[in-house]
Structure formats: C-alpha cells, structure tokens
Design an enzyme around this catalytic site. Structure first.
Site, short mmCIF file in Angstrom:
data_model
loop_
_atom_site.label_atom_id
_atom_site.label_comp_id
_atom_site.label_asym_id
_atom_site.label_seq_id
_atom_site.Cartn_x
_atom_site.Cartn_y
_atom_site.Cartn_z
N TYR A 119 0.86 -1.19 0.00
CA TYR A 119 0.00 0.00 0.00
C TYR A 119 0.88 1.23 0.00
O TYR A 119 1.88 1.28 0.73
CB TYR A 119 -0.87 -0.02 1.26
CG TYR A 119 -1.70 1.23 1.46
CD1 TYR A 119 -3.03 1.27 1.05
CD2 TYR A 119 -1.15 2.38 2.04
CE1 TYR A 119 -3.79 2.42 1.22
CE2 TYR A 119 -1.91 3.53 2.21
CZ TYR A 119 -3.23 3.54 1.80
OH TYR A 119 -3.99 4.68 1.97
N GLU A 153 -3.77 7.46 -3.85
CA GLU A 153 -3.67 6.21 -3.09
C GLU A 153 -3.52 5.04 -4.05
O GLU A 153 -4.33 4.86 -4.96
CB GLU A 153 -4.93 6.02 -2.24
CG GLU A 153 -4.87 4.80 -1.35
CD GLU A 153 -6.18 4.56 -0.60
OE1 GLU A 153 -7.23 4.37 -1.26
OE2 GLU A 153 -6.16 4.59 0.65
#
Ligand code: ADP
Ligand code: MG
Length: 397
Positions: free
Chosen positions: A118, A206
């Site tokens: 991530y 993101e």
C-alpha cells in the site's frame, strides 16, 4: 474532485509511475477489442466507479455472483464478463447500499502478483507537509490496518522546500522489506508519484495495492486520485475528467448555488451556517436518536434566494421527514434569515415540520418575523432544544 481509476493511471503514467496496459470500454464489443490488443493470457475486467472495494463488491441483481473486478482467461471471457457487468449496479463497502451503476470498464493486462503493498500521498495538516504512507498490508482497507495494526503503517514527511529525495523512498522500501532491484523500482515509483501529487495539486493519491510482480517490478494495480477543488481553476484540462454521472444530483445542484451540501441517508434535513455548526448539528441529531439527511452549510452571505434554493434541494430528497434550521446570525442577520425562511416556505409550500433555532445578531426581530408569519414553524431556544423538537416531530409523524 474524484476521477476514475483509468483516468488516474493515465495521468500518473505521464509522470513515470509504472502501470499496466489497459483499455476503456463501455460496450462488450469494446471490451473485446481492448482485450485483443493485450498480450494475455490473463486479463482483468475492472468496473469504473468512484468507489473502492470493487473486487469484494457484488452486483445488486446477482449478490452471489462474482465481484466488480474479474479475472478472465480469454478474450471471449472478457466479453461475457463485460456484458454481465455493464449497466448493472455494483454495491461495495464504499458505495452505500444503493450501489453505483457501472457504465465503463477498464480492461487491463493480468499481473503475476508476488506481494501486495500500500502507498498513499496526502497532506498532513499538522506538519503542513506531504506525507507518504506505506504498508505491507496492501489490498486491505487502510482504515482497518490503522485501527488494528497501526504499527504496520510507515510514514515519511517531505519538506516542500527540498522536495522528495531518494532517502524518502529508500526509508520506506527498507521498512517494507524490499530487496535488490525492487528498492530502486520503488524509489523511482514514489518519486514519480510525489511529482504527480504536487504538480496536479492532488488531495490524495492512493495506490492500493501497489504490487511487486514475480519478476520484481513495482506496479500500481489500483489508483485513486483526487484533486484539491480549490486548485482546480489552475488545471483547466483536469476539469474535463469530471464525471457528473458519479455525483449525487442534489450535490450538483447545490454546487451551482455555491452551497456546501453533502447528501446523507438520514431523515432530518439540515440548514445551517458554518461548517462547524453544521457538523455539531448532525451530531446532536444523532445524539437524540435520529439521523441527518444532509450536511449543509449555507455560508455567511445567506440571503432569501440562497435560503430558498437550500430548502428546495433539501426537500427534493424524499427521505426528509422534517427540517432543522440552525443559524447563528453574524454577517447573516437573523431577521434576514427569518425573512428568507418565510419566503421559501411559502414559495415551496413546505409540507414537513420545520424547527428553527436562531441566535445572534437581530435574533429578537428574527423570532418575531417567524412568529407573525402565520406559518407552522416550531421555534427552539438552543441546539439541544432544537434537536429534541425535530426528532420528536419525526417520531410523531
Ligand atoms: P478495489 O480496491 O476497488 O477492490 P483493485 O483495483 O484494488 O479494486 O482490485 C482488487 C484486487 O484485484 C487487487 O487487490 C488485486 O488482487 C486484483 N487485481 C486488480 N487488478 C489486477 C490486475 N491487473 N492483475 C491481477 N490482479 C489484479
Ligand atoms: Mg484497490
């Protein structure tokens, strides 16, 4: 402003962020054409909606079927999946129970995933710096990681004066346990991401997941890019990426009148001035056992026309069973607001109970105008009183 995954990837690619090849499709035939241009043998068919959790989401008309991100092993399979997804409503954790209709797909090359990581860039308001967050827990919701395993979220802050450097990327890469050529790929990736974030004036970028492939490459498999609305006037080209079909029509309508409106799923319509007061109004409605149908900050320059538009938008929501007006008169004086309420209630022939709490400049005059209007307005003296009265009005209705 949010954009679709495929749009985000196209933008990021220009900055050197590694993404896979893919093609947008709005018909099964286009999906087939797109797949033919990819090398195969694995293809991924991805729903393009402004919401995450698509993979784990389910289509409303096929709750036991496959999700909104599907693997396909042939061009034909891409086409059949596309037909089953286009025009259907996908429900994910982020869409709410009503879901979102899938109007476009992204047909992407399949990827040999070794690890899912991530990474995200956002503004840390406390330090006034861009923070790069990374985690080994890719593919999961980061909110869950933050709640249960906060130590698994790594952060580095970037000084805006000096910008991003190899050090930032390396620190995260080592923290993520990357090795050998993966480290350099990751540093390049994060540097490009930072450049994109700053130049496009994003609110958030993101990448979840960012994957390490079996070949050791670092690639963005998903991309959520959202821009700072206040900077959009400097990026006319980005305006073209806006997709109005993704927005709530009430919110679009409100934006035209510069009203700060966010649609919610409760039953009490709220009209408030000031974002802070609007937030506390929603809280106190909850506290007394009901829920707000919207957030609305009418702003400091609310006049009769804006108040009317605000009422019109609030009451266009069929879930609204009562309205709570909570105004602290400062620049917008209470008598002016009261006049606006009277005009709007008459013009719109308001049918639902209306509770009004006024405080501040010219409050006595404002209350008098409401009392003498002949309208069935329930006056309230303070925030708690107002909330109790509006909840009672809904429960009694
Ligand atoms: P969402 O976050 O909305 O569920 P993602 O784009 O993150 O959508 O996709 C969900 C999952 O599907 C990813 O975590 C990954 O495991 C898989 N996936 C997505 N794109 C690909 C791809 N091109 N190749 C292989 N797997 C993929
Ligand atoms: Mg994702």
């Amino acid at each position: 402003m949010n954009i679709h995954e495929f749009q985000g990837k196209e933008l990021l690619k220009r900055y050197g962020v590694a993404v896979l090849d893919g093609y947008v499709a709005s018909t099964p035939e286009e999906a087939e054409e797109g797949a033919k241009k990819l090398p195969g043998p694995i293809y991924v068919v991805k729903s393009q909606i402004h919401a995450g959790g698509r993979g784990a989401g389910r289509f409303k008309d096929d709750p036991n079927g496959k999700g909104g991100v599907r693997l396909a092993k042939s061009v034909e399979e891409v086409k059949t999946n596309a037909a089953a997804m286009l025009g259907h409503v996908l429900v994910t954790k982020q869409t709410g129970p009503e879901g979102k209709q899938v109007n476009r797909l992204y047909i992407e090359a399949g990827c040999d995933i070794a690890r899912e990581l991530y990474v995200a860039l956002l503004l840390d308001r406390e330090t006034s710096r861009v923070v790069i967050m990374a985690s080994t827990e890719g593919g999961m919701e980061i909110e869950e990681v933050a709640e249960h395993n906060p130590e698994k979220i790594l952060k580095v802050h970037v000084d805006p004066a000096t910008g991003v450097s190899g050090y930032h990327g390396r620190k995260l890469a080592f923290g993520l346990g990357l090795e050998g050529k993966q480290v350099n790929s990751f540093v390049k990736f994060v540097t490009a991401l930072y450049q994109a974030y700053v130049e496009l004036e994003c609110a958030i970028v993101e990448i979840n997941p960012l994957v390490v492939t079996k070949q050791g490459d670092v690639v963005a498999l998903d991309a959520k890019v959202s821009f700072d609305d206040n900077a959009l006037f400097r990026h006319k080209d980005l305006e073209a990426l806006r997709d109005d079909t993704e927005m709530d029509p009430k919110e679009l309508d409100a934006a035209k009148f510069e009203l700060n409106y966010v649609a919610l799923d409760g039953e009490i319509g709220c009209m408030v001035n000031g974002a802070g007061l609007a937030m506390s109004t929603m809280d106190i409605i909850k506290l007394y056992g009901s829920s707000p149908a919207n957030f609305l900050d009418v702003g400091g320059t609310a006049d009769a026309a804006r108040v009317t538009e605000a009422f019109r938008i609030i009451t266009s929501d069929p879930n609204v069973k009562a309205i709570l007006v909570n105004i602290f008169g400062g620049i917008a004086k209470c008598d002016m607001i009261a006049n606006g309420i009277v005009v709007a209630s008459k013009n719109l022939d308001l049918q639902v109970p209306l509770v009004v709490r006024l405080e501040g400049t010219n409050v006595e005059l404002g209350k008098k105008i409401l009392a003498e209007s002949g309208l069935k307005i329930i006056p309230a003296d303070n925030l708690a009183d107002a909330a109790q009265k509006v909840v009672a009005a809904v429960k009694g209705a």
